[in-house]
Design a protein around this motif. Structure first.
Motif, short mmCIF file in Angstrom:
data_model
loop_
_atom_site.label_atom_id
_atom_site.label_comp_id
_atom_site.label_asym_id
_atom_site.label_seq_id
_atom_site.Cartn_x
_atom_site.Cartn_y
_atom_site.Cartn_z
N THR A 1 0.84 -1.19 0.00
CA THR A 1 0.00 0.00 0.00
C THR A 1 0.88 1.24 0.00
O THR A 1 1.79 1.35 0.83
CB THR A 1 -0.93 0.04 1.22
N LEU A 2 0.61 2.14 -0.93
CA LEU A 2 1.36 3.38 -1.00
C LEU A 2 0.48 4.52 -0.50
O LEU A 2 -0.66 4.69 -0.93
CB LEU A 2 1.79 3.65 -2.45
N VAL A 3 1.02 5.28 0.43
CA VAL A 3 0.33 6.44 1.00
C VAL A 3 1.04 7.69 0.50
O VAL A 3 2.27 7.73 0.42
CB VAL A 3 0.37 6.40 2.54
N ARG A 4 0.27 8.70 0.16
CA ARG A 4 0.90 9.97 -0.23
C ARG A 4 0.31 11.10 0.60
O ARG A 4 -0.87 11.09 0.97
CB ARG A 4 0.71 10.25 -1.71
N ALA A 5 1.17 12.06 0.92
CA ALA A 5 0.75 13.27 1.62
C ALA A 5 0.42 14.34 0.59
O ALA A 5 1.23 14.62 -0.29
CB ALA A 5 1.86 13.74 2.55
N LEU A 6 -0.74 14.91 0.70
CA LEU A 6 -1.11 15.96 -0.24
C LEU A 6 -0.37 17.24 0.10
O LEU A 6 -0.18 17.57 1.27
CB LEU A 6 -2.62 16.19 -0.19
N PRO A 7 0.10 17.97 -0.90
CA PRO A 7 0.90 19.17 -0.62
C PRO A 7 0.06 20.26 0.02
O PRO A 7 -1.16 20.31 -0.15
CB PRO A 7 1.38 19.58 -2.03
N PRO A 8 0.71 21.15 0.78
CA PRO A 8 -0.04 22.28 1.34
C PRO A 8 -0.57 23.18 0.24
O PRO A 8 -0.06 23.18 -0.89
CB PRO A 8 1.01 22.99 2.21
N ALA A 9 -1.59 23.94 0.56
CA ALA A 9 -2.17 24.84 -0.44
C ALA A 9 -1.13 25.85 -0.90
O ALA A 9 -0.35 26.37 -0.09
CB ALA A 9 -3.37 25.57 0.16
N PRO A 10 -1.06 26.11 -2.20
CA PRO A 10 -0.07 27.07 -2.69
C PRO A 10 -0.38 28.47 -2.18
O PRO A 10 -1.54 28.82 -1.93
CB PRO A 10 -0.23 26.98 -4.22
N PRO A 11 0.65 29.29 -2.01
CA PRO A 11 0.40 30.66 -1.54
C PRO A 11 -0.35 31.48 -2.58
O PRO A 11 -0.31 31.19 -3.78
CB PRO A 11 1.82 31.21 -1.32
N GLU A 12 -1.05 32.47 -2.09
CA GLU A 12 -1.77 33.36 -3.01
C GLU A 12 -0.77 34.10 -3.91
O GLU A 12 0.29 34.52 -3.44
CB GLU A 12 -2.59 34.37 -2.21
#
Length: 347
Positions: A31-42
């Motif tokens: 099973t591969l888990v991925r962390a979603l990236p933080p929201a990009p800056p405005e």
């Protein structure tokens, strides 16, 4: 196309199942888990862009330090991936973070399977290959790969990196299990392990885990950032140790002892001291109670031609689950090493 679903860790994480065929116990998956990236800056406003032009500043912020880098994490024995804080460290630097629950561990454990059981560590090449394909289909060679392994995962990735020269751009090991705890008795122990594995590979050794390592982690846990774990996937005491599996581990240790040829730079993070967990004491909350760290430090020098060893005062076996002062020290040392690596390699 890889199908990603919501992971048990919540909205920041997704997982995908990697089919690996069947063995004598049935379906085998990783099973591969991925962390979603933080929201990009405005993006900068028109006024900010105007001010930047007046000051001769670039119109856009530079990319983060680890832009274009993928991290693949592999857990240790009787364990699985649950360390959100570690994933956030990497994504905050611009890397994509992935964690692999190996076959018969954690998310990959299926009914009727012997948890963690394997007879040859090379079999994990299939798990790692499937993970890399899911991480970056069609992008091999276009992104940098950082391998990160804890304990048994550190052993697995060290052997893999040595067998696959130039596949990884950096290797980071968190208390890697590179040598037996009773190394001076190796000559007496190994023949017994080999014989038992040949005659009764599924025979379980007596359970010697008294639960003190888990107790130490609970004692030093951050109350503002508690990490809940699944007791089926990370039991206390630890999962039973079978003879066939232990033979695979000791053969891996022997390969490490003969010397590996990891071409990428290696960073090894270890506690400053070990403690023997025969009875509970506060000493167990500031030492590695699983490995003999001095022996691991010495063995690590043979992993490749560029090895950095960081010894962290007060750290547990998983240095990133230690008391706050030691944990902060571990992250500071990791960031310092990664910053140097990124600067030296042009990341």
């Amino acid at each position: 196309m890889t199908a990603w679903l919501l992971d048990v860790l919540g909205d920041e994480f997704e997982q995908t199942t990697l089919p690996l065929g069947e063995d004598h116990e049935g379906e085998v998956v990783a099973t591969l888990v991925r962390a979603l990236p933080p929201a990009p800056p405005e993006p900068p406003s028109g006024w900010e862009r105007f001010v930047r032009r007046l000051r001769g500043m670039p119109q856009a912020d530079p990319p983060p330090m680890l832009d274009g880098v993928d991290v693949l994490y592999v857990h240790g024995w009787s364990d699985y991936f649950f360390q959100k804080r570690l994933a956030r460290f990497w994504t905050s630097q611009g890397a994509r973070f992935f964690a692999l629950d190996l076959r018969k561990y954690g998310r990959s454990l299926r009914d009727g399977q012997t948890p963690g059981y394997i007879t040859d560590l090379k079999t994990y090449d299939e798990d790692i290959a499937a993970a890399l394909e899911a991480m970056r289909p069609g992008a091999a060679g276009q992104r940098r790969l950082v391998l990160m392994g804890h304990s048994t995962g550190g052993l697995v990735l060290s052997l893999w990196a040595s067998r696959h020269p130039d596949a990884a751009d950096a290797v980071i090991l968190n208390s890697p299990w590179l040598e037996l705890q009773l190394a001076p008795l190796r000559a007496a122990i190994i023949p017994m392990i080999e014989l038992q594995a040949r005659l009764r590979p599924m025979e379980a050794a007596p359970q010697i885990d008294l639960g003190f390592y888990a107790r130490a982690q609970a004692a030093v846990a951050d109350p503002d950032d508690l990490m809940e774990t699944n007791p089926t996937w990370r039991p206390v005491p630890a999962m039973p140790v079978h003879a066939g599996w232990l033979r695979a581990i000791t053969r891996g240790h022997r390969t490490v002892a003969d010397g590996l040829t990891i071409t990428a730079p290696v960073c090894v993070l270890l506690s400053k001291r070990s403690a023997l967990p025969t009875r509970w004491s506060d000493e167990l909350t500031s030492a590695d109670t699983v490995l003999a760290v001095d022996g691991i430090a010495q063995r690590a020098l043979g992993l490749g031609s560029s090895v950095t060893i960081e010894r962290i005062d007060g750290a547990l076996h998983d240095v990133f689950l230690s008391r706050k002062a030691a944990r902060d020290d571990a992250y500071a040392r990791l960031e310092r090493w990664v910053t140097g690596w990124a600067a030296a390699t042009g990341s």
